[in-house]
Scaffold this motif. Structure first.
Motif, mmCIF file in Angstrom:
data_model
loop_
_atom_site.group_PDB
_atom_site.id
_atom_site.type_symbol
_atom_site.label_atom_id
_atom_site.label_comp_id
_atom_site.label_asym_id
_atom_site.label_seq_id
_atom_site.Cartn_x
_atom_site.Cartn_y
_atom_site.Cartn_z
ATOM 1 N N SER A 36 37.650 41.363 42.112
ATOM 2 C CA SER A 36 36.567 41.396 42.105
ATOM 3 C C SER A 36 36.868 42.507 42.955
ATOM 4 C CB SER A 36 36.353 39.674 42.280
ATOM 5 O OG SER A 36 36.725 39.579 43.796
ATOM 6 N N SER A 37 37.279 43.208 43.931
ATOM 7 C CA SER A 37 37.379 43.578 44.831
ATOM 8 C C SER A 37 37.812 45.263 44.868
ATOM 9 C CB SER A 37 37.710 43.641 46.451
ATOM 10 O OG SER A 37 39.048 43.195 47.194
ATOM 11 N N GLN B 107 40.481 47.095 34.918
ATOM 12 C CA GLN B 107 40.072 48.107 36.348
ATOM 13 C C GLN B 107 39.333 49.443 36.811
ATOM 14 O OE1 GLN B 107 43.783 46.633 37.911
ATOM 15 N NE2 GLN B 107 43.085 44.388 39.010
ATOM 16 N N ALA C 218 42.276 39.716 44.467
ATOM 17 C CA ALA C 218 41.727 41.277 44.582
ATOM 18 C C ALA C 218 41.233 41.475 43.258
ATOM 19 C CB ALA C 218 43.165 42.051 44.616
ATOM 20 N N HIS D 26 37.093 51.070 43.546
ATOM 21 C CA HIS D 26 38.062 51.535 44.115
ATOM 22 C C HIS D 26 38.980 52.299 43.790
ATOM 23 C CE1 HIS D 26 36.480 50.081 48.150
ATOM 24 N NE2 HIS D 26 36.815 48.861 47.986
ATOM 25 N N THR E 250 42.150 37.289 49.681
ATOM 26 C CA THR E 250 40.668 38.108 49.657
ATOM 27 C C THR E 250 39.863 38.530 50.338
ATOM 28 O OG1 THR E 250 39.544 36.039 50.285
ATOM 29 C CG2 THR E 250 39.295 36.403 47.294
ATOM 30 N N TRP F 128 39.386 48.013 52.219
ATOM 31 C CA TRP F 128 39.461 48.630 51.077
ATOM 32 C C TRP F 128 40.153 49.845 51.655
ATOM 33 C CZ3 TRP F 128 42.930 48.089 46.950
ATOM 34 C CH2 TRP F 128 43.068 46.797 46.402
ATOM 35 N N ALA G 269 38.916 42.790 50.550
ATOM 36 C CA ALA G 269 37.437 43.460 50.306
ATOM 37 C C ALA G 269 36.785 44.318 51.178
ATOM 38 C CB ALA G 269 37.236 42.419 49.395
ATOM 39 N N ASP G 270 37.257 43.988 52.282
ATOM 40 C CA ASP G 270 35.940 44.602 53.585
ATOM 41 C C ASP G 270 36.505 45.687 53.557
ATOM 42 O OD1 ASP G 270 34.029 43.048 52.683
ATOM 43 O OD2 ASP G 270 34.065 41.582 54.349
#
Length: 456
Positions: free
Chosen positions: A321-322, A366, A319, A326, A277, A283, A280-281
């Protein structure tokens, strides 16, 4: 000194006190003579093997008195620790272990560091870096059986940094031993790992990236867990999270020059796969590096491995949720360009892998449907070459399956536009087209093969 003595080979037991005393009195002359004899390349291998045994016997008799000659002996060992003759390499390894048993880090670590530096500054090939690394590993493995953290900690940073620089040229057979060495260093330094955490992390990550052995990868996971505990972290996931940002910044400096043999690309792959996780910040940085690695000018192996990494991210639960914000970028800049045929780059395996990744994105919802519908024509154009490839049946089948998923995915948005854009199939196999469109009952209630012929 550790409890387990080296193998005695020429002796049934430890040499008697009188023998040890006699050798110690004459050790300088005996070592000099043995090294000169070993260095005489005009001699055949059997004779040099005898001289290596002689040197080993001198070390066993002299014990800790051999310490002042460690530098001279190791410079000779570099030639033999990786010798093709198994007998030569075997006794050279035993000599290295014996040096580790009788010597101390204060003596041999500076020697190895100096040899690494001289190798970097020299253009001569008389002492390959891999052989220096092998010898260092063998000596250290024996030494670390008995040292405590304060004895080795002062040398860890320099030593790890030197070995880390040698990994691109490292003999793959050394990786298990090097992993064991790193594990021992992590254990030996204890809480002192905090100071060297980035060095340890980068080294272990690099080794995990270049090694395909499952046992070695499991060992890497164990080292990361131990490193995280020594650094006061909860687990390896927290370690990856803390190191991710700084590692990505380092990779951004070099990613444009990566090729199939670049060590950094293996380390980047291992980093992203294990960050869970925490990605997430990050990507934007990750996709920027990936899009460069997938460029058509890059090596086939690098492009294919990058697509496998994308597939992992698409399938990763951590991954999910994030990745959605993108997904459009991944589709536009990474996957669709990889589906298209390029002059001189007709690699069907790459195109099939890219199509597979897009299908998996659709399966997991997605991609935003409106964004996808807006790119419908672009997607169809990208698929033309795949559907018309006479030399790759599996690629054509994957492209047909993709069309099936695409039509199902856009059932509410596509409406009558499907019929107009479906004429791209004019060059593809009629049976494949019938299979694709025939299964879309929600679009064509009365569709059959004859109906498809009308569309084409």
């Amino acid at each position: 000194m550790c409890s387990k003595a080296p193998k005695f080979l020429a002796f049934k037991e430890r040499p008697k006190e009188g023998v040890r005393l006699l050798v110690k009195r004459n050790v300088e002359a005996m070592v000099k003579s043995a090294l000169e004899d070993i260095a005489t390349w005009s001699l055949n291998s059997e004779v040099r093997y005898t001289f290596l045994l002689q040197l080993y016997s001198i070390i066993l008799c002299c014990e800790d008195g051999i310490v002042p000659f460690t530098g001279k002996i190791t410079s000779t060992l570099y030639r033999f620790v990786a010798d093709e003759d198994k007998k030569m390499s075997s006794v050279a390894c035993e000599i290295a272990y014996a040096l580790g048993f009788y010597s101390t880090p204060e003596v041999f670590v500076p020697i190895f560091i100096n040899d690494f530096q001289q190798k970097e500054e020299s253009t001569e090939e008389n002492a390959p870096s891999t052989q220096i690394t092998r010898c260092a590993i063998l000596v250290l493995l024996e030494e670390l059986k008995g040292t405590v953290s304060e004895d080795i900690a002062k040398h860890v940073g320099t030593l790890i940094d030197a070995i880390d620089r040698e990994i691109p040229n490292l003999d793959p057979t050394l990786i298990p031993a090097l992993l064991l060495l790193v594990h021992k260093l992590v254990e030996a330094t204890g809480e002192g790992c905090k100071e060297f955490r980035p060095l340890f992390f980068r080294l272990v990550l690099s080794l995990g990236g270049v090694c395909d052995l499952k046992e070695a990868k499991d060992f890497v996971s164990g080292i990361m867990e131990k490193l995280s505990v020594n650094c006061g972290l909860k687990d390896a996931h927290e370690l990856f999270s803390n190191e991710l940002e700084s590692a990505l910044e380092e990779y951004k400096k070099t990613y444009k020059t990566w090729d199939k043999n670049s060590l950094e690309r293996f380390a980047f792959d291992a980093l992203v796969r294990n960050s869970n996780t925490a990605i997430a910040d990050h990507w934007e940085n990750i996709t920027e590096i990936i899009s460069a690695c997938i460029d058509v000018k890059k090596d086939y192996e690098l492009r294919f491995d990058t697509l496998k990494l994308i597939e992992h991210l698409i399938e990763s639960e951590e991954a999910q949720s994030s990745i959605e914000p993108h997904a459009t970028y991944i589709l536009d800049k990474i996957l669709l360009p990889s589906c298209m045929w390029k002059p001189g780059k007709p690699v069907a395996k790459i195109r099939k892998a890219a199509i597979t990744c897009v299908i998996k994105m659709l399966e997991r919802n997605q991609v935003d449907r409106k964004e996808l519908c807006a790119r419908f024509k672009e997607i169809m154009n990208s698929l033309k070459s795949c559907l018309d490839d006479d030399w790759a049946d599996d690629l054509r089948f994957a492209a047909c399956a993709f069309v099936k998923y695409l039509l199902s995915y856009l059932v509410a948005e596509i409406q009558s536009k499907v019929v107009a854009e479906s004429r791209f199939c004019a060059g593809c196999d009629i049976r494949a087209a019938a299979e694709v469109f025939g299964c879309q009952a929600r679009f064509y209630q009365n569709c059959n093969v004859q109906g498809i012929r009308g569309l084409l």
